[in-house]
Design a protein around this motif. Sequence first.
Motif, mmCIF file in Angstrom:
data_model
loop_
_atom_site.group_PDB
_atom_site.id
_atom_site.type_symbol
_atom_site.label_atom_id
_atom_site.label_comp_id
_atom_site.label_asym_id
_atom_site.label_seq_id
_atom_site.Cartn_x
_atom_site.Cartn_y
_atom_site.Cartn_z
ATOM 1 N N ASP A 2 0.775 -1.231 0.000
ATOM 2 C CA ASP A 2 0.000 0.000 0.000
ATOM 3 C C ASP A 2 0.810 1.286 0.000
ATOM 4 O OD1 ASP A 2 -2.314 -1.374 -0.022
ATOM 5 O OD2 ASP A 2 -2.849 -1.026 2.050
ATOM 6 N N LEU A 3 2.124 1.210 0.043
ATOM 7 C CA LEU A 3 2.906 2.425 0.200
ATOM 8 C C LEU A 3 4.067 2.399 -0.756
ATOM 9 C CD1 LEU A 3 2.842 4.899 2.104
ATOM 10 C CD2 LEU A 3 4.338 3.662 3.632
ATOM 11 N N ALA A 4 4.501 3.566 -1.153
ATOM 12 C CA ALA A 4 5.652 3.658 -2.047
ATOM 13 C C ALA A 4 6.907 3.449 -1.246
ATOM 14 C CB ALA A 4 5.675 5.036 -2.704
ATOM 15 N N GLY A 5 6.915 2.933 -0.186
ATOM 16 C CA GLY A 5 7.779 2.360 0.825
ATOM 17 C C GLY A 5 6.804 1.734 1.744
ATOM 18 N N PRO A 6 7.100 1.316 2.947
ATOM 19 C CA PRO A 6 8.034 2.052 3.687
ATOM 20 C C PRO A 6 9.363 2.277 2.978
ATOM 21 C CG PRO A 6 7.007 0.441 5.072
ATOM 22 C CD PRO A 6 6.521 0.219 3.698
ATOM 23 N N ALA A 7 9.765 1.466 2.008
ATOM 24 C CA ALA A 7 11.057 1.680 1.359
ATOM 25 C C ALA A 7 11.245 3.115 0.926
ATOM 26 C CB ALA A 7 11.177 0.757 0.141
ATOM 27 N N ALA A 8 10.204 3.720 0.384
ATOM 28 C CA ALA A 8 10.355 5.091 -0.088
ATOM 29 C C ALA A 8 10.136 6.100 1.014
ATOM 30 C CB ALA A 8 9.362 5.370 -1.218
ATOM 31 N N ASP A 9 9.561 5.669 2.139
ATOM 32 C CA ASP A 9 9.193 6.624 3.166
ATOM 33 C C ASP A 9 10.033 6.504 4.421
ATOM 34 O OD1 ASP A 9 7.373 8.103 1.879
ATOM 35 O OD2 ASP A 9 5.633 7.041 2.615
ATOM 36 N N THR A 10 11.162 5.799 4.346
ATOM 37 C CA THR A 10 12.098 5.756 5.454
ATOM 38 C C THR A 10 13.472 5.994 4.895
ATOM 39 O OG1 THR A 10 11.514 3.459 5.317
ATOM 40 C CG2 THR A 10 11.638 4.383 7.478
ATOM 41 N N ARG A 32 1.040 10.292 -0.140
ATOM 42 C CA ARG A 32 2.068 9.419 -0.707
ATOM 43 C C ARG A 32 1.720 7.956 -0.491
ATOM 44 N NH1 ARG A 32 8.488 10.518 -0.545
ATOM 45 N NH2 ARG A 32 9.116 8.780 -1.858
ATOM 46 N N SER A 33 1.136 7.633 0.636
ATOM 47 C CA SER A 33 0.755 6.253 0.895
ATOM 48 C C SER A 33 -0.313 5.786 -0.084
ATOM 49 C CB SER A 33 0.263 6.091 2.335
ATOM 50 O OG SER A 33 -1.027 6.637 2.517
ATOM 51 N N ILE A 34 -1.253 6.662 -0.412
ATOM 52 C CA ILE A 34 -2.295 6.309 -1.379
ATOM 53 C C ILE A 34 -1.688 6.098 -2.758
ATOM 54 C CG2 ILE A 34 -4.318 7.189 -2.605
ATOM 55 C CD1 ILE A 34 -5.183 8.514 0.034
ATOM 56 N N VAL A 35 -0.781 6.970 -3.151
ATOM 57 C CA VAL A 35 -0.128 6.819 -4.459
ATOM 58 C C VAL A 35 0.570 5.458 -4.563
ATOM 59 C CG1 VAL A 35 1.751 7.708 -5.918
ATOM 60 C CG2 VAL A 35 0.157 9.289 -4.836
ATOM 61 N N GLY A 36 1.135 4.998 -3.467
ATOM 62 C CA GLY A 36 1.891 3.754 -3.492
ATOM 63 C C GLY A 36 1.082 2.476 -3.384
ATOM 64 N N GLN A 37 -0.223 2.575 -3.216
ATOM 65 C CA GLN A 37 -1.042 1.380 -3.038
ATOM 66 C C GLN A 37 -1.022 0.498 -4.279
ATOM 67 O OE1 GLN A 37 -4.934 2.761 -1.954
ATOM 68 N NE2 GLN A 37 -4.296 3.472 0.040
ATOM 69 N N LEU A 45 -4.576 15.138 -12.179
ATOM 70 C CA LEU A 45 -4.090 14.152 -11.213
ATOM 71 C C LEU A 45 -3.957 12.785 -11.871
ATOM 72 C CD1 LEU A 45 -6.122 15.071 -7.999
ATOM 73 C CD2 LEU A 45 -3.700 15.499 -8.425
ATOM 74 N N ALA A 46 -4.964 12.397 -12.635
ATOM 75 C CA ALA A 46 -4.919 11.109 -13.327
ATOM 76 C C ALA A 46 -3.759 11.063 -14.323
ATOM 77 C CB ALA A 46 -6.240 10.844 -14.035
ATOM 78 N N ALA A 47 -3.459 12.193 -14.935
ATOM 79 C CA ALA A 47 -2.366 12.263 -15.906
ATOM 80 C C ALA A 47 -1.004 12.031 -15.263
ATOM 81 C CB ALA A 47 -2.384 13.600 -16.619
ATOM 82 N N CYS A 48 -0.930 12.110 -13.943
ATOM 83 C CA CYS A 48 0.321 11.809 -13.241
ATOM 84 C C CYS A 48 0.582 10.303 -13.162
ATOM 85 C CB CYS A 48 0.275 12.385 -11.823
ATOM 86 S SG CYS A 48 0.237 14.182 -11.753
ATOM 87 N N GLY A 49 -0.391 9.533 -13.605
ATOM 88 C CA GLY A 49 -0.246 8.081 -13.549
ATOM 89 C C GLY A 49 -1.100 7.435 -12.486
ATOM 90 N N LEU A 50 -2.039 8.184 -11.944
ATOM 91 C CA LEU A 50 -2.931 7.652 -10.923
ATOM 92 C C LEU A 50 -4.158 7.016 -11.565
ATOM 93 C CD1 LEU A 50 -2.904 10.604 -8.366
ATOM 94 C CD2 LEU A 50 -1.447 8.570 -8.382
ATOM 95 N N SER A 51 -4.606 5.917 -11.001
ATOM 96 C CA SER A 51 -5.834 5.299 -11.470
ATOM 97 C C SER A 51 -7.019 6.189 -11.111
ATOM 98 C CB SER A 51 -6.020 3.929 -10.815
ATOM 99 O OG SER A 51 -6.240 4.088 -9.416
ATOM 100 N N LYS A 52 -8.161 5.896 -11.707
ATOM 101 C CA LYS A 52 -9.375 6.660 -11.397
ATOM 102 C C LYS A 52 -9.678 6.588 -9.902
ATOM 103 C CE LYS A 52 -14.248 7.104 -12.793
ATOM 104 N NZ LYS A 52 -14.869 6.945 -11.464
ATOM 105 N N ARG A 53 -9.529 5.399 -9.341
ATOM 106 C CA ARG A 53 -9.842 5.226 -7.921
ATOM 107 C C ARG A 53 -8.860 6.000 -7.038
ATOM 108 N NH1 ARG A 53 -11.433 -0.597 -5.786
ATOM 109 N NH2 ARG A 53 -13.207 0.017 -7.062
ATOM 110 N N LYS A 54 -7.571 5.922 -7.348
ATOM 111 C CA LYS A 54 -6.596 6.660 -6.544
ATOM 112 C C LYS A 54 -6.783 8.163 -6.668
ATOM 113 C CE LYS A 54 -2.851 3.300 -6.408
ATOM 114 N NZ LYS A 54 -1.436 3.038 -6.734
ATOM 115 N N THR A 55 -7.144 8.608 -7.852
ATOM 116 C CA THR A 55 -7.437 10.024 -8.036
ATOM 117 C C THR A 55 -8.576 10.451 -7.120
ATOM 118 O OG1 THR A 55 -6.686 9.979 -10.344
ATOM 119 C CG2 THR A 55 -8.163 11.775 -9.708
ATOM 120 N N GLU A 56 -9.614 9.629 -7.058
ATOM 121 C CA GLU A 56 -10.738 9.920 -6.169
ATOM 122 C C GLU A 56 -10.300 9.915 -4.711
ATOM 123 O OE1 GLU A 56 -13.472 6.859 -7.186
ATOM 124 O OE2 GLU A 56 -14.170 7.844 -9.034
ATOM 125 N N TYR A 57 -9.434 8.961 -4.353
ATOM 126 C CA TYR A 57 -8.951 8.875 -2.976
ATOM 127 C C TYR A 57 -8.148 10.121 -2.583
ATOM 128 C CZ TYR A 57 -10.036 3.817 -2.914
ATOM 129 O OH TYR A 57 -10.651 2.596 -2.958
#
Length: 223
Positions: free
Chosen positions: A6-14, A64-69, A103-115
């Motif tokens: 679910d996260l772009a880390g912890p690897a990316a967030d530590t 950031r956690s939502i983006v990494g899901q 936001l979607a153009a950044c590479g986010l899915s429709k659902r993540k954009t909504e989140y």
Amino acid sequence: MALSKDLAGPAADTALTALPGVPSYWAEAKAELMRRDRIMNKLIPQFGDMHLRGHPDPFTTLARSIVGQQVTVKAAELAWTKLRELCPKMTPAQVIKAGAGPLAACGLSKRKTEYILDLADHFKARRVHADLWSQMDDEAVIAELVRIRGITRWTAEMFLIFNLLRPNVLPLDDPGLIQGISQNYFSGEPVSRSDAREVAANWEPWRTVATWYLWRSLDPNPL
């Protein structure tokens, strides 16, 4: 760090960092864990003065956690980089102003954009009490966070670790924690949640710290 879903880390967030910024409880926790637990006694010294580094902004941490899901670290990092280019201040108002299409153009899915938009709306409308989270207990913070679309218990627990630096979080839904316990305590054999709880009982009240070192045992050099 944990190879979590679910996260772009912890690897990316530590990060492994030097002593400045070390959580106030870190030295005491290390000493206690090494005294009590033979695995920790071998594992902790391998990382010297390295320690958990937190992220201070609640909205950015959760976004950031939502983006990494449900994506790889590489894919999450690419989407996050594009999102930060679109919203350099990364405030709720800026995200809402950007709108769903960009936001979607950044590479986010429709659902993540909504989140992400729902998260921004929660913060802008003050439907969450971010200014009080530091005074609330862990379960109260989790209960508030999971009411936001796209925030699971696991994501809330990561927030407790990386934003609030809570010392005693045990994220049982984290694959990296389970894998770390399997490799270090069970010679690679499968581990149940019950097994993990039993092992972790010896870590109280420093389960965050033990979890972090198990993540390190899998990935000594997180991004």
